[in-house]
Scaffold this motif. Structure first.
Motif, PDB file in Angstrom:
ATOM      1  N   VAL A 155       0.852  -1.186   0.000  1.00 22.02           N
ATOM      2  CA  VAL A 155       0.000   0.000   0.000  1.00 22.02           C
ATOM      3  C   VAL A 155       0.888   1.236   0.000  1.00 22.02           C
ATOM      4  O   VAL A 155       1.876   1.308   0.729  1.00 22.02           O
ATOM      5  N   ASP A 156       0.533   2.171  -0.854  1.00 22.78           N
ATOM      6  CA  ASP A 156       1.309   3.408  -0.933  1.00 22.78           C
ATOM      7  C   ASP A 156       1.205   4.183   0.370  1.00 22.78           C
ATOM      8  O   ASP A 156       0.164   4.203   1.019  1.00 22.78           O
ATOM      9  N   ALA A 157       2.293   4.823   0.738  1.00 18.69           N
ATOM     10  CA  ALA A 157       2.290   5.680   1.913  1.00 18.69           C
ATOM     11  C   ALA A 157       1.519   6.958   1.578  1.00 18.69           C
ATOM     12  O   ALA A 157       1.504   7.390   0.423  1.00 18.69           O
ATOM     13  N   PRO A 158       0.882   7.548   2.552  1.00 21.92           N
ATOM     14  CA  PRO A 158       0.155   8.782   2.280  1.00 21.92           C
ATOM     15  C   PRO A 158       1.100   9.909   1.898  1.00 21.92           C
ATOM     16  O   PRO A 158       2.268   9.929   2.291  1.00 21.92           O
ATOM     17  N   GLU A 159       0.600  10.820   1.107  1.00 18.10           N
ATOM     18  CA  GLU A 159       1.399  11.969   0.694  1.00 18.10           C
ATOM     19  C   GLU A 159       1.710  12.853   1.891  1.00 18.10           C
ATOM     20  O   GLU A 159       0.922  12.944   2.819  1.00 18.10           O
ATOM     21  N   SER A 160       2.840  13.516   1.834  1.00 19.27           N
ATOM     22  CA  SER A 160       3.150  14.516   2.842  1.00 19.27           C
ATOM     23  C   SER A 160       2.359  15.776   2.521  1.00 19.27           C
ATOM     24  O   SER A 160       2.282  16.193   1.363  1.00 19.27           O
ATOM     25  N   LEU A 161       1.773  16.363   3.541  1.00 21.72           N
ATOM     26  CA  LEU A 161       0.989  17.571   3.340  1.00 21.72           C
ATOM     27  C   LEU A 161       1.858  18.803   3.551  1.00 21.72           C
ATOM     28  O   LEU A 161       2.787  18.787   4.355  1.00 21.72           O
ATOM     29  N   THR A 162       1.521  19.854   2.832  1.00 17.15           N
ATOM     30  CA  THR A 162       2.213  21.114   3.060  1.00 17.15           C
ATOM     31  C   THR A 162       1.720  21.707   4.370  1.00 17.15           C
ATOM     32  O   THR A 162       0.715  21.261   4.932  1.00 17.15           O
ATOM     33  N   GLU A 163       2.400  22.716   4.853  1.00 14.84           N
ATOM     34  CA  GLU A 163       1.982  23.349   6.118  1.00 14.84           C
ATOM     35  C   GLU A 163       0.571  23.915   5.997  1.00 14.84           C
ATOM     36  O   GLU A 163      -0.231  23.809   6.913  1.00 14.84           O
ATOM     37  N   GLU A 164       0.274  24.477   4.836  1.00 14.40           N
ATOM     38  CA  GLU A 164      -1.058  25.038   4.621  1.00 14.40           C
ATOM     39  C   GLU A 164      -2.127  23.945   4.643  1.00 14.40           C
ATOM     40  O   GLU A 164      -3.206  24.126   5.184  1.00 14.40           O
ATOM     41  N   GLU A 165      -1.820  22.792   4.067  1.00  8.18           N
ATOM     42  CA  GLU A 165      -2.773  21.683   4.046  1.00  8.18           C
ATOM     43  C   GLU A 165      -2.957  21.060   5.424  1.00  8.18           C
ATOM     44  O   GLU A 165      -3.994  20.473   5.712  1.00  8.18           O
ATOM     45  N   GLN A 166      -1.957  21.192   6.277  1.00  2.00           N
ATOM     46  CA  GLN A 166      -2.029  20.597   7.608  1.00  2.00           C
ATOM     47  C   GLN A 166      -2.815  21.455   8.589  1.00  2.00           C
ATOM     48  O   GLN A 166      -3.183  20.976   9.647  1.00  2.00           O
ATOM     49  N   THR A 167      -3.074  22.673   8.243  1.00  2.00           N
ATOM     50  CA  THR A 167      -3.779  23.546   9.174  1.00  2.00           C
ATOM     51  C   THR A 167      -5.208  23.072   9.359  1.00  2.00           C
ATOM     52  O   THR A 167      -5.832  22.546   8.445  1.00  2.00           O
ATOM     53  N   SER A 168      -5.716  23.263  10.534  1.00  2.00           N
ATOM     54  CA  SER A 168      -7.069  22.810  10.831  1.00  2.00           C
ATOM     55  C   SER A 168      -8.092  23.690  10.129  1.00  2.00           C
ATOM     56  O   SER A 168      -7.821  24.829   9.770  1.00  2.00           O
ATOM     57  N   PHE A 169      -9.270  23.173   9.955  1.00  2.00           N
ATOM     58  CA  PHE A 169     -10.339  23.917   9.329  1.00  2.00           C
ATOM     59  C   PHE A 169     -10.979  24.895  10.306  1.00  2.00           C
ATOM     60  O   PHE A 169     -11.624  25.830   9.913  1.00  2.00           O
ATOM     61  N   ILE A 170     -10.790  24.619  11.576  1.00  2.00           N
ATOM     62  CA  ILE A 170     -11.391  25.464  12.601  1.00  2.00           C
ATOM     63  C   ILE A 170     -10.296  26.335  13.201  1.00  2.00           C
ATOM     64  O   ILE A 170      -9.236  25.854  13.590  1.00  2.00           O
ATOM     65  N   ASN A 171     -10.571  27.603  13.287  1.00  2.00           N
ATOM     66  CA  ASN A 171      -9.622  28.527  13.893  1.00  2.00           C
ATOM     67  C   ASN A 171      -9.476  28.169  15.368  1.00  2.00           C
ATOM     68  O   ASN A 171     -10.460  28.135  16.106  1.00  2.00           O
ATOM     69  N   ASP A 172      -8.265  27.882  15.807  1.00  2.00           N
ATOM     70  CA  ASP A 172      -8.036  27.473  17.190  1.00  2.00           C
ATOM     71  C   ASP A 172      -8.516  28.508  18.191  1.00  2.00           C
ATOM     72  O   ASP A 172      -8.935  28.164  19.302  1.00  2.00           O
ATOM     73  N   ASP A 173      -8.477  29.784  17.839  1.00  5.64           N
ATOM     74  CA  ASP A 173      -8.925  30.821  18.770  1.00  5.64           C
ATOM     75  C   ASP A 173     -10.431  30.756  19.000  1.00  5.64           C
ATOM     76  O   ASP A 173     -10.925  31.231  20.020  1.00  5.64           O
ATOM     77  N   LEU A 174     -11.165  30.195  18.079  1.00  8.39           N
ATOM     78  CA  LEU A 174     -12.618  30.148  18.195  1.00  8.39           C
ATOM     79  C   LEU A 174     -13.141  28.853  18.807  1.00  8.39           C
ATOM     80  O   LEU A 174     -14.332  28.739  19.075  1.00  8.39           O
TER      81      LEU A 174
END
Length: 56
Positions: free
Chosen positions: A33-52
């Motif tokens: 099985v192929d290993a998952p792609e490495s995500l860029t820093e932008e892709e790794q950011t959460s969808f929810i703003n941590d401050d909220l």
């Protein structure tokens, strides 16, 4: 119109036509099985703003 009666017969036909020896060979000689792609820093950011977040 529902086709649920046809679905079970299609599954039964596929199971009857399956070549168990070929399935076994495929499982034994399967590609790794192929290993998952490495995500860029932008892709790794959460969808929810941590401050909220309120669940902490």
């Amino acid at each position: 119109m529902s086709h649920t009666n046809n679905n079970s017969s299609d599954i039964k036909k596929a199971a009857e036509q399956a070549d168990s020896q070929q399935i076994e060979r495929n499982l034994e000689n399967g590609k790794p099985v192929d290993a998952p792609e490495s995500l860029t820093e932008e892709e790794q950011t959460s969808f929810i703003n941590d401050d909220l977040r309120t669940d902490r």
